[in-house]
Design an enzyme around this catalytic site. Structure first.
Site, PDB file in Angstrom:
ATOM      1  N   THR A  14       0.884  -1.134   0.128  1.00 39.47           N
ATOM      2  CA  THR A  14      -0.073  -0.178  -0.149  1.00 39.47           C
ATOM      3  C   THR A  14       0.829   1.203  -0.067  1.00 39.47           C
ATOM      4  O   THR A  14       0.690   2.232  -0.724  1.00 39.47           O
ATOM      5  CB  THR A  14      -0.888  -0.028   1.091  1.00 39.47           C
ATOM      6  OG1 THR A  14      -1.409  -1.372   1.469  1.00 39.47           O
ATOM      7  CG2 THR A  14      -2.074   1.094   1.283  1.00 39.47           C
ATOM      8  N   GLU A 131      10.418   9.039   9.054  1.00 42.20           N
ATOM      9  CA  GLU A 131       9.363   9.985   9.129  1.00 42.20           C
ATOM     10  C   GLU A 131       8.004   9.037   9.358  1.00 42.20           C
ATOM     11  O   GLU A 131       7.308   9.048  10.091  1.00 42.20           O
ATOM     12  CB  GLU A 131       9.161  11.224   8.425  1.00 42.20           C
ATOM     13  CG  GLU A 131       8.032  12.150   8.791  1.00 42.20           C
ATOM     14  CD  GLU A 131       8.291  12.401  10.300  1.00 42.20           C
ATOM     15  OE1 GLU A 131       9.018  13.631  10.175  1.00 42.20           O
ATOM     16  OE2 GLU A 131       7.658  12.346  11.111  1.00 42.20           O
ATOM     17  N   ILE A 138       1.928  12.113  10.259  1.00 37.46           N
ATOM     18  CA  ILE A 138       2.236  13.194  11.113  1.00 37.46           C
ATOM     19  C   ILE A 138       3.685  13.303  10.982  1.00 37.46           C
ATOM     20  O   ILE A 138       4.543  12.384  11.334  1.00 37.46           O
ATOM     21  CB  ILE A 138       1.752  13.002  12.448  1.00 37.46           C
ATOM     22  CG1 ILE A 138       0.164  12.531  12.706  1.00 37.46           C
ATOM     23  CG2 ILE A 138       2.160  13.969  13.607  1.00 37.46           C
ATOM     24  CD1 ILE A 138      -0.340  12.185  13.955  1.00 37.46           C
ATOM     25  N   GLY A 189      -6.814  -1.657   4.665  1.00 40.11           N
ATOM     26  CA  GLY A 189      -5.327  -1.383   4.462  1.00 40.11           C
ATOM     27  C   GLY A 189      -4.766  -0.543   5.410  1.00 40.11           C
ATOM     28  O   GLY A 189      -3.437  -0.234   5.361  1.00 40.11           O
ATOM     29  N   GLU A 192      -1.363  -3.821   9.857  1.00 42.26           N
ATOM     30  CA  GLU A 192      -0.178  -4.459   9.455  1.00 42.26           C
ATOM     31  C   GLU A 192      -0.649  -5.698   8.646  1.00 42.26           C
ATOM     32  O   GLU A 192      -1.580  -6.353   8.969  1.00 42.26           O
ATOM     33  CB  GLU A 192       0.898  -4.742  10.722  1.00 42.26           C
ATOM     34  CG  GLU A 192       1.365  -3.516  11.449  1.00 42.26           C
ATOM     35  CD  GLU A 192       2.181  -2.613  10.578  1.00 42.26           C
ATOM     36  OE1 GLU A 192       3.292  -3.104  10.009  1.00 42.26           O
ATOM     37  OE2 GLU A 192       1.805  -1.476  10.164  1.00 42.26           O
ATOM     38  N   ASP A 203       3.113  -2.714  17.760  1.00 40.76           N
ATOM     39  CA  ASP A 203       3.148  -1.466  16.498  1.00 40.76           C
ATOM     40  C   ASP A 203       3.428  -0.371  17.509  1.00 40.76           C
ATOM     41  O   ASP A 203       4.377   0.480  17.104  1.00 40.76           O
ATOM     42  CB  ASP A 203       2.188  -1.529  15.580  1.00 40.76           C
ATOM     43  CG  ASP A 203       2.309  -0.412  14.514  1.00 40.76           C
ATOM     44  OD1 ASP A 203       3.128  -0.483  13.665  1.00 40.76           O
ATOM     45  OD2 ASP A 203       1.453   0.514  14.698  1.00 40.76           O
ATOM     46  N   LYS A 207       6.810   2.309  17.666  1.00 39.40           N
ATOM     47  CA  LYS A 207       6.863   3.709  17.517  1.00 39.40           C
ATOM     48  C   LYS A 207       7.235   4.406  18.635  1.00 39.40           C
ATOM     49  O   LYS A 207       8.022   5.640  18.500  1.00 39.40           O
ATOM     50  CB  LYS A 207       5.351   4.095  17.082  1.00 39.40           C
ATOM     51  CG  LYS A 207       5.024   3.691  15.633  1.00 39.40           C
ATOM     52  CD  LYS A 207       3.588   3.831  15.287  1.00 39.40           C
ATOM     53  CE  LYS A 207       3.426   2.976  13.994  1.00 39.40           C
ATOM     54  NZ  LYS A 207       1.712   2.955  13.599  1.00 39.40           N
TER      55      LYS A 207
END
Ligand code: HSE
Length: 434
Positions: A14, A131, A138, A189, A192, A203, A207
């Site tokens: 994606t 990023e 963001i 989509g 994960e 996840d 982060k």
């Protein structure tokens, strides 16, 4: 044109397909804004035959990401494959060793190997930008690495997983089951490849590990995080939270304490009046409390092809413009070791839901166990039976505590379970005062 910045993109899911498409449709704009053209000249993915709805005719196809990473035909290796190990790890190492800049959206890779990869990038004098690895679209890395350079951060927290926020929002607003909400998130989509990473909180933890390092100037400590996902949250909890003036969000939180830095990911009751409680659906938000700027809250799409590609291309633009920022916001050798504050020392309020056997003295015994653990109760409420789901010999009790410690709550719940007054496991959700 000689000064074209040549990108090799590894992974055409994606995000990869959106990145190629956006770079093609915005090629003129990129040239004007970056002062030089940017082009995708090479790609690699698992399946060459799959139609991804993008024109790859001008790109050299590589069957092997590591071969592309070493190729003289690219300047930047864009890693959008995912996974904390190989082939992503070796491919990124190969690119850096060959003097290529690297852009990655791979938070699992960086949470596990960010320090060593950053060190390699520094040694080779190239950028390692990420990023898109934290909170999707963001620009939180840019904000923390560059715009907040004068600040000391005390506390950073946020909704960093679009899939979880999408599920919790729909459970609350549409009273839909967890499973139906997850299936929709996958279809759209957001999730994960393995949704366990989303719903079990990993996840978010990956982060958070990256943002904690940027916030406190500490080594990335992806394995040193308390993690609890949303799979045990029921519609009963969502409804009880609503009645009590809260919403349930999966938060990633990092804060300084007297004993070290707390890094924790768990479902959290947040006051309905707080800014973070207003964040619905796949949207993410990250709030940072810092000494100079005060509190900064950034909100935006945390997942999805174009939104994440937007962050990837922001990193591309920095490289095209010749802007280099240290991966961790400072040289790796200047990062401080991470000292973990133990979760049992965490202080805050707690929501506790218990299925209590309907016997004389049961509620009183529970209240006594709480008092013995020095826990002060803000409220204890008996809920109406949940239709046919609640066995007739049980009542549901919801307790809200004043500030206490995790250790005290765990001790009290263990004693209550030993006393035999409750059926099944107690539900416990931390309350964050925001
Ligand atoms: N699966 C992630 C999420 C997107 O739902 O937020 C990328 O990290």
């Amino acid at each position: 044109m000689d000064d074209v910045l040549k990108l090799g993109i590894a992974g055409l899911g994606t995000v990869g397909a959106s990145t190629v498409r956006l770079l093609q449709t915005k090629a003129d704009q990129m040239t004007v804004r970056c002062g030089r053209p940017v082009a995708v000249t090479a790609v690699t993915a698992r399946d060459k035959t799959r139609d991804r709805g993008v024109d790859l005719s001008a790109c050299t196809w590589f069957d092997d990401a590591i071969a592309m990473a070493a190729s003289d035909d690219i300047d930047v290796f864009v890693e959008l494959m995912g996974g904390s190990g190989d082939p992503a790890l070796t491919a990124v190492q190969t690119a850096l060793e060959n003097g290529k800049h690297v852009i990655t959206a791979n938070k699992a890779l960086l949470a596990a190997h960010g320090g060593e990869l950053a060190r390699l990038a520094e040694a080779k004098g190239v950028s390692l930008n990420y990023e898109a690895a934290a909170a999707g679209g963001i620009p939180i890395v840019k904000t923390m690495r560059e715009a907040m350079v004068a600040n000391d951060v005390q506390h950073i927290y946020g909704i960093m997983n679009g899939t979880c926020n999408y599920i919790l929002t729909r459970m609350e607003l549409e009273e839909m089951s967890f499973e139906d909400c997850l299936a929709d998130a996958q279809r759209l989509g957001y999730a994960e490849a393995d949704p366990t990473f989303d719903i079990e909180g990993f996840d978010t933890a990956h982060k958070l590990a990256l943002l904690t390092s940027l916030a406190f100037g500490t080594e990335i400590a992806g394995d040193d995080i308390y993690v609890e996902g949303i799979t045990k949250i029921t519609l009963d909890d969502v409804r009880a939270a609503d009645e009590l003036g809260y919403r349930i969000k999966l938060l990633g939180v990092a804060q300084r304490t007297d004993t070290g830095i707390e890094q924790r990911v768990h479902p959290t009751m947040v006051p309905k009046t707080s800014a973070i409680a207003q964040i619905d659906g796949v949207t993410n938000a990250v709030a940072i409390d810092a000494d100079a700027v005060g509190t900064l809250t950034l909100a935006g799409p945390g997942a999805g092809g174009d939104a994440t590609a937007s962050a990837v291309i922001g990193d591309v633009a920095d490289i095209a413009r010749g802007i280099m920022v240290p991966t961790c916001g400072q040289a790796v050798e200047t990062l401080k070791p991470y000292t973990r504050a133990r979760m049992r020392k965490h202080e805050g309020g707690y929501y506790i839901r218990l299925a209590v056997f309907d016997r004389t003295g049961a509620f009183a015994a529970i209240a006594t166990r709480m008092a013995e653990a020095d826990i002060s109760l803000e409220s204890i409420v008996q809920k109406q039976p949940d239709g046919d789901n609640q066995p007739s010999d049980q009542k549901v009790a919801v307790l809200i505590t004043h500030d206490t410690t995790e250790q005290a709550v765990r001790d009290a719940l263990a004693k209550i379970a030993e006393d035999g007054h409750i059926a099944g496991q107690a539900q416990m959700i931390r309350i964050e005062k925001l």
